[in-house]
Design an enzyme around this catalytic site. Structure first.
Site, short mmCIF file in Angstrom:
data_model
loop_
_atom_site.label_atom_id
_atom_site.label_comp_id
_atom_site.label_asym_id
_atom_site.label_seq_id
_atom_site.Cartn_x
_atom_site.Cartn_y
_atom_site.Cartn_z
CD GLU A 37 6.35 -9.45 -1.50
OE1 GLU A 37 6.73 -8.52 -0.77
OE2 GLU A 37 5.69 -10.43 -1.07
CD GLN A 38 6.77 -13.81 2.01
OE1 GLN A 38 7.61 -14.57 2.49
NE2 GLN A 38 5.74 -13.38 2.71
CE1 TYR A 218 -10.70 3.28 5.99
CE2 TYR A 218 -10.78 3.45 8.37
CZ TYR A 218 -10.18 2.97 7.23
OH TYR A 218 -9.07 2.16 7.32
CG ASP A 296 4.28 -3.32 10.35
OD1 ASP A 296 4.27 -2.12 10.67
OD2 ASP A 296 3.24 -3.98 10.17
#
Ligand code: FAD
Length: 397
Positions: A37-38, A218, A296
């Site tokens: 993870e960067q 919400y 994504d």
């Protein structure tokens, strides 16, 4: 506890919800992985997410429901659509009891950071390498060599690119191209419960539809806050950084003349975040050799079906099972994963895209026809293909 055997070296690039879900399902399947993870710390932006039954049933299998339900709010009231100008109810669907009966799970809303923490709870801490920004992935006959911004390298037998819409791993598999700007931007803000009107604290997802815009809210964080996200034309605004902000006046200007309950929520929320939504056409393939994509990085989608994170969790469950069942033939496993997933995620990209125009119709005959359709529709049943899907079972059938 899963038993881990020496297996392939699996590198997951990206420690967002998708990357951590991949690690969690690999762990459950008895495989091991490293998540690169960067960011210097695992974190999610201050905003909410809807978690529908298709994702909840997979989280349950990770054994993290006690963690999840500490902060998630079940959408028992349901969801409702309202008209922008006067708040008249266009349609309402109660979920309590119905969601469980149809799909075996409830629908929840949660702060993104709480969902990330939930998934992280199922990943061994020493699998996560922080501050590791991958700059390139070099395919090799039996795997790949990963290059990082600090000059370090890592060999892997299998690479999973879960590095989001700007994916570096994707550049190894498809023609490198930046995502396109969609022409829409999202404003987001979080309103503390003590400043929020009572109607916004109901366990409901409320969607206000108006010309060129829609506004959603919400409760999140165990009901201690209200998540607000609103979509409006971006004009020439192209900043899609999660940390970019707008002024309250800019937010108000987009929703001027809307029902007082909408504008009151904008006022109560403090400085809003603002970012432009990005767009990419669906890929025809997202795996090559021993390198694949997930979430994504593979299939970014507009958030109008609230399914992006859910699809990354589905990807993770399917991918882990394919790898575990074909550990000696990773290329075959990745092909099987892609073909199990691509039709479904492409369809979700397409329907999410189409929803933009439907939600944003100007007042007139088309809007009246849409509202009449909404009044007679049953999204929970009509979208059974989304909520009823079991990403692991689908592999068997
Ligand atoms: P990301 O969340 O983008 O994570 C990618 C990770 O990779 C990050 O941690 C990043 O730091 C890291 N990374 C990137 N590049 C590198 C690199 N080169 N090297 C190492 N690490 C790297 N989905 C839902 O299911 N429900 C919803 O209600 C919902 N609402 C949404 C509302 C909005 C306004 C938006 C914009 C999206 C919404 N989504 C929703 C979609 C959801 O946010 C995404 O689909 C989801 O976060 C994708 O997760 P991911 O892990 O694939 O990618």
């Amino acid at each position: 506890m899963p038993t881990h055997v020496p297996g392939p070296r699996i590198a997951v690039v990206g420690g967002g919800i998708g990357g951590l879900a991949a690690a969690a399902f690999l762990h459950r399947a008895g495989l091991t992985a490293t998540v690169h993870e960067q960011a210097p710390a695992l974190a999610e932006v201050g905003a909410g997410l809807v978690v529908a039954p298709n994702a909840v049933r997979l989280l349950r299998r990770l054994g993290v429901m006690p963690h999840f339900t500490r902060q998630a709010v079940p959408l028992d009231w349901g969801w409702e659509f309202r008209r922008w100008a006067d708040g008249s109810v266009l349609s309402v669907e109660k979920l309590s009891g119905v969601c469980e009966r149809l799909y075996g799970e409830r629908t929840y809303v949660i702060h993104r950071a709480d969902l990330l923490d939930t998934v992280k709870a199922a990943v061994p801490g020493d699998w996560i390498r922080l501050g590791a920004r991958c700059t390139a992935v070099e395919p090799r006959p039996d795997g790949a060599l990963l290059h990082f911004a600090d000059g370090s390298r890592a060999e892997a037998d299998i690479v999973i690119g879960a590095d989001g819409v700007h994916s570096v791993v994707r550049n190894t598999l498809a023609q490198p191209a930046p995502p396109e700007y969609s022409g829409i931007c999202a404003f987001r803000t979080i309103v503390p419960a003590h400043s929020a009107p009572d109607f916004a604290l109901r366990p409901a997802q409320t969607l206000w539809l108006g010309p060129g815009r829609h506004f959603v809210h919400y409760p999140i964080a165990g009901g201690s806050a209200v998540n607000v996200v609103a979509f409006a034309p971006a004009g020439d605004y192209t900043d899609e950084s999660w940390s970019a902000t707008a002024t309250i006046e800019e937010f108000h200007a987009e929703f001027a003349g809307w029902d007082r309950r909408v504008t009151d929520l904008i006022t109560a929320g403090g400085i809003p975040g603002r970012w432009a939504l990005l767009d990419r056409a669906p890929l025809r393939h997202w795996s090559r050799g021993r390198i694949t994509l997930l979430g994504d990085a593979a299939h970014p989608m507009f958030p109008f079906f609230a399914q992006g994170a859910a699809q990354s969790i589905e990807d993770a469950a399917t991918l882990a099972r394919c790898l575990a069942e074909s550990v000696d033939d990773p290329e075959q496993a990745l092909k099987r994963y892609e073909s199990a997933r691509i039709e479904r995620t492409t369809r979700l990209q397409q329907v999410s895209h189409a929803r933009r125009d439907i939600n944003h119709l100007p007042d007139g005959p088309e809007q009246q026809a849409r509202d009449a359709t909404l009044a007679g529709s049953d999204p929970l049943v009509n979208n059974g293909w989304i909520y009823g899907h079991d990403a692991e079972e689908a592999l068997i059938s």
